[in-house]
Scaffold this motif. Structure first.
Motif, PDB file in Angstrom:
ATOM      1  N   SER A   1      43.479 -17.806  -4.890  1.00  0.00           N
ATOM      2  CA  SER A   1      42.589 -17.858  -6.058  1.00  0.00           C
ATOM      3  C   SER A   1      43.074 -18.917  -7.049  1.00  0.00           C
TER       4      SER A   1
ATOM      5  N   VAL B   1      42.054 -22.368  -5.802  1.00  0.00           N
ATOM      6  CA  VAL B   1      40.665 -22.720  -6.076  1.00  0.00           C
ATOM      7  C   VAL B   1      40.575 -23.384  -7.457  1.00  0.00           C
TER       8      VAL B   1
ATOM      9  N   GLN C   1      38.203 -26.247  -0.580  1.00  0.00           N
ATOM     10  CA  GLN C   1      37.627 -25.195  -1.411  1.00  0.00           C
ATOM     11  C   GLN C   1      36.948 -24.125  -0.529  1.00  0.00           C
TER      12      GLN C   1
ATOM     13  N   ASP D   1      37.920 -20.255  -0.022  1.00  0.00           N
ATOM     14  CA  ASP D   1      36.961 -19.149  -0.201  1.00  0.00           C
ATOM     15  C   ASP D   1      37.060 -18.181   0.975  1.00  0.00           C
ATOM     16  N   LYS D   2      37.180 -18.774   2.191  1.00  0.00           N
ATOM     17  CA  LYS D   2      37.314 -17.920   3.389  1.00  0.00           C
ATOM     18  C   LYS D   2      38.611 -17.109   3.324  1.00  0.00           C
TER      19      LYS D   2
ATOM     20  N   GLN E   1      38.082 -14.368   0.950  1.00  0.00           N
ATOM     21  CA  GLN E   1      37.147 -13.355   1.454  1.00  0.00           C
ATOM     22  C   GLN E   1      37.843 -12.423   2.453  1.00  0.00           C
TER      23      GLN E   1
END
Lengths: 129, 508
Positions: free
Chosen positions: B270, B273, B304, B308-309, B312
């Motif tokens: 996080s 990102v 990015q 995100d993956k 997730q």
């Protein structure tokens, strides 16, 4: 005034993570952060803090050797004015009760909610300023 | 049927009782006639004996569970055949000789009712035959040095007695005694007849013993199979509980070990990102040629997307770890008496609204046959709510699945939550008219990490947690009744005050 936050955790990556999370505040010199990887070295940091205004201690509970819960009363005895926030992976009622009874100001469970921690730190910083 | 036809008219070997005086000074014709009469009489007597013993056999056959009718019949038949006044049957239980049956008196004389049981001994023919295991004759009770029942003999008015023991492998099971008013030895044929009766009595006693043993065995094997059944069920529960307990400890350990590095994964991704955002900001003001800028921009986008993956899947792993920890955690929160109907209603509403938020267009008919007398139950409300949420959500899932599979326009997804007062226990039933559970799934569905849902939709811990909460934490039971393609019903039974008996927050 040089404001200091002490973070106590046996995981070395905690320092990397915190320095990245609070990079803007650190860059702007709003406060500095020191990291101790054990309870005894945390106590040493506290005693050496001297001029720097120690505004907050964050300590993990589950550490080899002296645990965070053992560190807590010792740190409180040295600096009763400094709030201490305990961090634990085990968020059960018993640990929470012990931490609060031993003088902790709050108990965070991992993963740390950095939004909450940031606002907590901001409150301390502004109170001191 | 007449007595003679019963004997079947077979040639019978006759014994003794020849009245020699009848042959003296008679003409040949008269002698012949007398001989015919004698033979005729002997044949009659033999037939009578045959008939008498055959009758006893009939009684034995019709009374396999009780020897008393056999004793009664022997006592009744033996005396008249031997022209004796009295016949007595005694049983021996290994220690004492008991009076069992008699004939010759309208009712059993007091002396038998009060005098017996007696230990084996020489004081009477019956006890003596039990003592020796042999036929005992007392030709004259008044002359026998050991006979102690003189007054009895007077009362009963007999002089001579014979007793024939019923022997089984040489051990006496009883004895048959016959008494006459005149002194003297009993003829051999009478003793033979008594021996036949004694054998029959022994067979009757053995029959009863075998009958009882068989019945006992049947009862025992029935009890045995029932207790075996109970034992198996208990063992299944124990295995399940133990498996969950040890697995709980294991998962707690693993979960904690995984949780820390996983937190780093989530936290670093996080913050990365954010860093990529900052990188883009920095690039914006940098002096770069267009191609390089586009290339770096593309790389930043890919990074990015990858982050995100990572985030997730990190969150997915985190929710599994959290469930694993919940699985191992017991006694969290407080237990207190709560209104059962209120807990069920709250869970139903939570699950319903949760499902509507999660799935667009979700709809189901809810039925609430609550028992107004369900009352308060001592339980951990948070944990029970979690169990109910889980069961209700599963029910919603099954009903929705069936709706999507069926062509039946009349199919209406329905879920019923019922409560029932069972006195010192309460019952909760969660029933859906969904896809049902196939047998192979039913066997495994309480196992941790077993799921039939697509990857990412279930952790496979819901039912295993529910089982642990109901059985281990609350001392209750959870059962499932289902028919594939029709319905599934979970039945939970909780002790009303069980937790005040268990230690509060007890850990496994």
């Amino acid at each position: 005034m040089n404001l200091l936050i002490l973070v106590v955790d046996d995981e070395p990556d905690v320092e990397v993570l915190f320095r990245q999370q609070f990079r803007r505040e650190l860059r702007a010199d709003r406060f500095t952060m020191e990291f101790a990887q054990s309870a005894p070295s945390a106590l040493q940091c506290i005693s050496q803090a001297g001029n720097a205004s120690l505004i907050l201690i964050l300590s993990d509970i589950n550490m080899p050797g002296m645990s965070g819960l053992e560190l807590l009363p010792k740190a409180k005895a040295m600096r009763p004015d400094v709030p201490i926030i305990m961090i634990t992976a085990y968020g059960d009622a018993e640990i929470k009760r012990k931490a609060l009874e031993s003088g902790a100001d709050a108990l965070f469970t991992t993963p740390i909610d950095f939004l909450m921690l940031r606002s907590e730190i901001e409150t301390r910083v502004e109170r001191t300023a | 049927m007449s007595r003679r036809s019963k004997a079947g008219g077979k040639p019978v070997k006759t014994r003794g009782r020849k009245t020699k005086a009848a042959h003296l000074d008679k003409s040949p014709a008269v002698r012949e006639e007398t001989e015919v009469v004698r033979l005729r009489r002997e044949l009659d007597e033999a037939l009578e004996r045959q008939t008498a013993t055959a009758e006893v056999l009939t009684v034995i056959a019709s009374s396999p569970h009780d020897a008393q009718p056999v004793f009664d019949r022997i006592a009744k038949n033996a005396a008249p055949l031997c022209k004796a006044q009295f016949c007595y049957v005694f049983r021996f239980d290994g220690e004492l000789v008991h009076f069992a049956a008699q004939s010759g008196y309208a009712s059993t004389p007091e002396v038998f009712l009060t005098g017996y049981p007696l230990p084996p001994g020489r004081t009477s023919a019956a006890t003596r035959s039990i003592l020796t295991g042999a036929i005992e004759q007392i030709p004259d009770v008044l002359a026998d040095p050991d006979y102690r029942h003189g007054s009895q003999a007077e009362v009963l008015s007999f002089r001579s007695i014979v007793a024939v023991p019923m022997l089984k492998d040489g051990c006496p099971l009883g004895t048959i005694a016959m008494a006459r008013s005149q002194a003297g030895k009993f003829p051999d044929w009478q003793i033979d007849l008594l021996r036949t009766f004694a054998n029959q009595a022994m067979i009757a006693i053995e029959n009863v013993r075998l009958f009882n043993a068989e019945q006992q065995r049947t009862l025992q094997s029935w009890e045995l199979s029932e207790s075996l059944e109970n034992l198996r069920a208990a063992q299944d529960r124990l295995v399940q509980t133990e498996k969950l307990a040890s697995l709980g400890q294991l998962t707690a350990g693993i979960a904690h070990e995984i949780k820390n590095p996983l937190n780093f994964v989530n936290n670093f991704s996080s913050v990365s990102v954010e860093l990529i955002d900052e990188l883009r900001g920095a690039l914006a003001s940098a002096q770069l040629d267009g191609k390089l800028r586009a290339e770096i921009g593309d790389l930043a986008d890919t990074l990015q997307a990858n982050l995100d993956k990572v985030m997730q899947h990190g969150k997915r792993a985190d929710s599994i770890v959290k469930n694993m920890l919940l699985h191992s955690r017991e006694g969290s929160g407080e237990h207190r008496p709560v209104d059962l109907n209120a807990v069920v209603e709250e869970s139903l509403n939570l699950a319903y609204h949760g499902a509507r938020v999660e799935k667009q267009g979700f709809n189901i008919t809810l039925e609430r046959p609550y028992d107004p007398n369900a009352g308060d139950v001592d339980l951990f409300p948070q944990e029970i709510t979690r169990v109910l949420l889980n069961l209700i959500s599963n029910g919603f899932y099954a009903a929705t699945e069936r709706k999507s599979q069926t062509n039946d326009g009349n199919y209406e997804p329905t879920l019923a939550a019922a409560t029932k007062n069972l006195g010192d226990r309460v019952e909760i039933r969660i029933r859906d008219n969904g896809t049902g559970i196939p047998p192979e799934v039913k066997d495994k569905m309480f196992n941790p990490f077993y799921t039939t849902k697509p990857a990412g939709e279930g952790t496979g811990l819901g039912l295993s947690i529910s089982h642990a909460v109901i059985v281990k934490q609350h001392g209750g039971s959870i059962e499932v009744d289902t028919e594939p393609g029709k319905f599934t019903e979970f039945r939970i039974v909780l002790p009303r005050a069980g937790l005040s008996l268990l230690k509060s927050g007890e850990r496994g």
